[in-house]
Design an enzyme around this catalytic site. Structure first.
Site, PDB file in Angstrom:
ATOM      1  N   SER A  38       0.858  -1.179   0.000  1.00  0.00           N
ATOM      2  CA  SER A  38       0.000   0.000   0.000  1.00  0.00           C
ATOM      3  C   SER A  38       0.902   1.239   0.000  1.00  0.00           C
ATOM      4  O   SER A  38       1.727   1.403   0.896  1.00  0.00           O
ATOM      5  CB  SER A  38      -0.886  -0.026   1.248  1.00  0.00           C
ATOM      6  OG  SER A  38      -1.691   1.127   1.304  1.00  0.00           O
ATOM      7  N   GLU A  96     -11.096   0.709  -3.804  1.00  0.00           N
ATOM      8  CA  GLU A  96     -11.462   0.376  -2.424  1.00  0.00           C
ATOM      9  C   GLU A  96     -12.116   1.568  -1.725  1.00  0.00           C
ATOM     10  O   GLU A  96     -11.577   2.681  -1.743  1.00  0.00           O
ATOM     11  CB  GLU A  96     -10.165  -0.039  -1.713  1.00  0.00           C
ATOM     12  CG  GLU A  96     -10.317  -0.581  -0.306  1.00  0.00           C
ATOM     13  CD  GLU A  96      -8.949  -0.976   0.291  1.00  0.00           C
ATOM     14  OE1 GLU A  96      -7.969  -1.154  -0.478  1.00  0.00           O
ATOM     15  OE2 GLU A  96      -8.853  -1.091   1.518  1.00  0.00           O
ATOM     16  N   ASP A 106     -13.961  -1.880   2.379  1.00  0.00           N
ATOM     17  CA  ASP A 106     -13.075  -2.093   3.528  1.00  0.00           C
ATOM     18  C   ASP A 106     -13.838  -1.611   4.769  1.00  0.00           C
ATOM     19  O   ASP A 106     -14.511  -2.406   5.435  1.00  0.00           O
ATOM     20  CB  ASP A 106     -11.765  -1.306   3.287  1.00  0.00           C
ATOM     21  CG  ASP A 106     -10.812  -1.272   4.486  1.00  0.00           C
ATOM     22  OD1 ASP A 106     -11.166  -1.796   5.556  1.00  0.00           O
ATOM     23  OD2 ASP A 106      -9.703  -0.702   4.377  1.00  0.00           O
ATOM     24  N   ASP A 156      -7.125   2.923  -3.282  1.00  0.00           N
ATOM     25  CA  ASP A 156      -7.884   2.958  -2.028  1.00  0.00           C
ATOM     26  C   ASP A 156      -8.154   4.411  -1.662  1.00  0.00           C
ATOM     27  O   ASP A 156      -7.223   5.199  -1.483  1.00  0.00           O
ATOM     28  CB  ASP A 156      -7.072   2.275  -0.914  1.00  0.00           C
ATOM     29  CG  ASP A 156      -7.842   2.162   0.403  1.00  0.00           C
ATOM     30  OD1 ASP A 156      -9.014   2.600   0.470  1.00  0.00           O
ATOM     31  OD2 ASP A 156      -7.255   1.633   1.379  1.00  0.00           O
ATOM     32  N   LYS A 180     -10.062  -7.476   7.233  1.00  0.00           N
ATOM     33  CA  LYS A 180      -9.127  -7.150   8.311  1.00  0.00           C
ATOM     34  C   LYS A 180      -9.746  -7.709   9.583  1.00  0.00           C
ATOM     35  O   LYS A 180     -10.838  -7.299   9.975  1.00  0.00           O
ATOM     36  CB  LYS A 180      -8.978  -5.633   8.469  1.00  0.00           C
ATOM     37  CG  LYS A 180      -8.324  -4.925   7.294  1.00  0.00           C
ATOM     38  CD  LYS A 180      -8.324  -3.423   7.501  1.00  0.00           C
ATOM     39  CE  LYS A 180      -7.671  -2.704   6.320  1.00  0.00           C
ATOM     40  NZ  LYS A 180      -7.891  -1.240   6.389  1.00  0.00           N
ATOM     41  N   GLY A 238      -4.406  -4.598   5.726  1.00  0.00           N
ATOM     42  CA  GLY A 238      -3.404  -4.426   6.771  1.00  0.00           C
ATOM     43  C   GLY A 238      -3.673  -3.124   7.490  1.00  0.00           C
ATOM     44  O   GLY A 238      -4.440  -2.283   7.009  1.00  0.00           O
ATOM     45  N   LYS A 240      -2.917   4.978  -2.589  1.00  0.00           N
ATOM     46  CA  LYS A 240      -3.904   5.757  -1.860  1.00  0.00           C
ATOM     47  C   LYS A 240      -4.288   6.932  -2.762  1.00  0.00           C
ATOM     48  O   LYS A 240      -3.405   7.581  -3.344  1.00  0.00           O
ATOM     49  CB  LYS A 240      -3.299   6.275  -0.555  1.00  0.00           C
ATOM     50  CG  LYS A 240      -3.042   5.174   0.472  1.00  0.00           C
ATOM     51  CD  LYS A 240      -4.340   4.589   0.997  1.00  0.00           C
ATOM     52  CE  LYS A 240      -4.093   3.678   2.192  1.00  0.00           C
ATOM     53  NZ  LYS A 240      -5.356   3.101   2.711  1.00  0.00           N
ATOM     54  N   LYS A 300      -0.847  -0.909  -4.509  1.00  0.00           N
ATOM     55  CA  LYS A 300      -2.094  -0.191  -4.186  1.00  0.00           C
ATOM     56  C   LYS A 300      -1.738   1.259  -3.911  1.00  0.00           C
ATOM     57  O   LYS A 300      -0.851   1.540  -3.107  1.00  0.00           O
ATOM     58  CB  LYS A 300      -2.749  -0.841  -2.963  1.00  0.00           C
ATOM     59  CG  LYS A 300      -3.736   0.041  -2.198  1.00  0.00           C
ATOM     60  CD  LYS A 300      -4.503  -0.790  -1.160  1.00  0.00           C
ATOM     61  CE  LYS A 300      -4.724  -0.022   0.137  1.00  0.00           C
ATOM     62  NZ  LYS A 300      -5.432  -0.833   1.149  1.00  0.00           N
TER      63      LYS A 300
HETATM   64  O1  OSB Z   1      -7.392   1.480   4.345  1.00  0.00           O
HETATM   65  O2  OSB Z   1      -6.275  -0.276   4.040  1.00  0.00           O
HETATM   66  C1  OSB Z   1      -6.414   0.797   4.621  1.00  0.00           C
HETATM   67  C2  OSB Z   1      -3.357   1.534   6.807  1.00  0.00           C
HETATM   68  C3  OSB Z   1      -3.978   2.034   7.933  1.00  0.00           C
HETATM   69  C4  OSB Z   1      -5.345   2.166   7.961  1.00  0.00           C
HETATM   70  C5  OSB Z   1      -6.110   1.790   6.853  1.00  0.00           C
HETATM   71  C6  OSB Z   1      -5.502   1.267   5.723  1.00  0.00           C
HETATM   72  C7  OSB Z   1      -4.095   1.176   5.699  1.00  0.00           C
HETATM   73  C8  OSB Z   1      -3.348   0.715   4.527  1.00  0.00           C
HETATM   74  C9  OSB Z   1      -1.987   0.115   4.767  1.00  0.00           C
HETATM   75  O3  OSB Z   1      -3.733   0.832   3.393  1.00  0.00           O
HETATM   76  C10 OSB Z   1      -2.081  -1.351   4.869  1.00  0.00           C
HETATM   77  C11 OSB Z   1      -0.804  -1.986   5.345  1.00  0.00           C
HETATM   78  O4  OSB Z   1       0.135  -2.042   4.567  1.00  0.00           O
HETATM   79  O5  OSB Z   1      -0.741  -2.441   6.507  1.00  0.00           O
HETATM   80 MG    MG Z   2      -8.544   0.430   2.875  1.00  0.00          MG
END
Ligand code: OSB
Ligand code: MG
Length: 367
Positions: free
Chosen positions: A135, A213, A238, A188, A262, A290, A163, A161
């Site tokens: 991510s 996402e 999510d 995402d 998650k 994650g 953001k 992925k």
């Molecule tokens: O939306 O998936 C998410 C991290 C913190 C809170 C929400 C998210 C995320 C990530 C990172 O996208 C995921 C990771 O690499 O642990």
């Molecule tokens: Mg997410």
């Protein structure tokens, strides 16, 4: 087993690079670990809540507080506790799924360590290594973004992925797609868009994304249905999915065709498996999300990601994507995969010296 005490360990783990999303910028992980002391031995769980209530309503201090004052006393008062009974014992408290998940995971860890059984074996893992994605946060510019993405491609990650948020979407996605060619790519939004953005989000279709996402707020299933009908890119939820029933409902109503699982968000690994099974029955693929976990939480996520219907690479990145030093033996990428721990319980050893030296609070012990 009998729960004799619950310990709360708070520590700060500097991130190797700041992680920016539509909900803010993290420079360190405010970590809450739970250790249960039981009649069959100790177990550990990591609470996935962020420092502030910006991803969900939960936040680290709130989780520590509800565990200390409500959840841990309920487990300690129970005559007999198993991982399978934690959900019912804690049902008196509404919500607080991340706090409950941390406790349930710690109990499960103690139980499995005592039985000499791994999380993977217990949850139903069908592989011994899982495909990994990464991510990538919102960058300060396109050049910086491309440099970071290239380093992950070079490291072997099987999926990128990005953001996104309004003002940081089409341009970075186009640039990354040009850079990585056919490598799997998804985005995402962490709820940053509204219904007025549907036509704009349709412009992402030309980039052949695996999924988009959580573009809209968690309670808003209706707008996700509208988007799913309007664009070709699959919509993946999510934040919205906090129970199996909600997952099934969102799928049947056409709001989502892929689900990010998650365990922390849904109250634990047992509920996560239920969502996995329900999605499998409906023909909906899932992948492991994650929450910037340390090795403690990552070990269990990797075991979960080894279940059959986790067919897309997860946000199960290697330790060095987040931390210079992890709290466990480091998770290392091998040909784009992480190995599923095979030892008893979560299968990792917690470095107590590091937990102590990174502590930001006194250990809280509930007994
Ligand atoms: O939306 O998936 C998410 C991290 C913190 C809170 C929400 C998210 C995320 C990530 C990172 O996208 C995921 C990771 O690499 O642990
Ligand atoms: Mg997410």
């Amino acid at each position: 087993m009998k729960i004799q005490a619950v310990e709360l360990h708070r520590l700060a783990m500097p991130l190797v690079r700041p992680f920016e999303t539509s909900f803010g910028r993290q420079v360190a992980r405010d970590v809450l670990l739970v250790r249960v002391r039981t009649s069959v031995g100790d177990g550990w769980g990591e609470c996935v809540a962020m420092a502030d209530p910006v991803y969900s309503s939960e936040y680290v201090e709130g989780c520590a507080s509800v565990i200390r004052d409500y959840l841990a006393p309920a487990l300690i008062a129970a005559r007999e506790v198993t991982a399978e009974s934690v959900d019912a014992l804690l049902r008196f408290a509404i919500g607080h799924r991340m706090a409950k998940a941390a406790l349930e995971t710690a109990v499960l860890d103690a139980q499995l360590r005592a039985e000499g059984r791994s999380f993977g074996a217990y949850l139903g893992a069908v592989r011994d290594a899982v495909d990994c994605g990464v991510s990538v946060g919102i960058a300060t510019g396109i050049d910086e973004l491309l440099t970071e993405v290239q380093s992950y491609v070079d490291a072997g990650y099987r999926r990128i992925k990005l953001k996104i948020k309004p003002g940081w979407d089409l341009e970075p996605v186009r640039a990354v797609r040009e850079l990585i060619g056919p490598t799997l790519l998804q985005v995402d939004a962490n709820t940053a868009y509204t219904e007025a953005d549907i036509a704009h989000l349709g412009r992402l279709d030309e980039f052949g994304l695996l999924l988009i996402e959580q573009p809209f707020v968690e309670e808003d299933i209706a707008t996700h249905i509208l988007l799913s009908r309007a664009i070709e890119t699959p919509v993946c939820l999510d934040e919205s999915i906090v129970t199996t029933e909600l997952a099934v409902d969102a799928i049947q109503r056409g709001a989502t065709s892929i689900i990010n699982i998650k365990a922390g968000r849904v109250g634990g690994y047992l509920e996560a498996v239920r969502i996995h099974d329900a999605c499998a029955e409906l023909g909906v693929p899932v992948w492991s999300g994650g929450m910037l976990e340390t090795g403690v939480g990552r070990a269990a996520n990797v075991a979960l990601a080894a279940l059959e219907n986790f067919t897309l690479p997860g946000d199960t990145s290697a330790s060095d994507r987040y931390f210079a030093e992890d709290l466990t033996e480091p998770f290392m990428l091998d040909n784009g995969q992480l190995r599923v721990p095979a030892g008893a319980g979560s299968g990792v050893d917690i470095r107590l010296d590091l937990v102590a030296s990174l502590a930001t609070r006194e250990v809280v012990t509930v007994r």
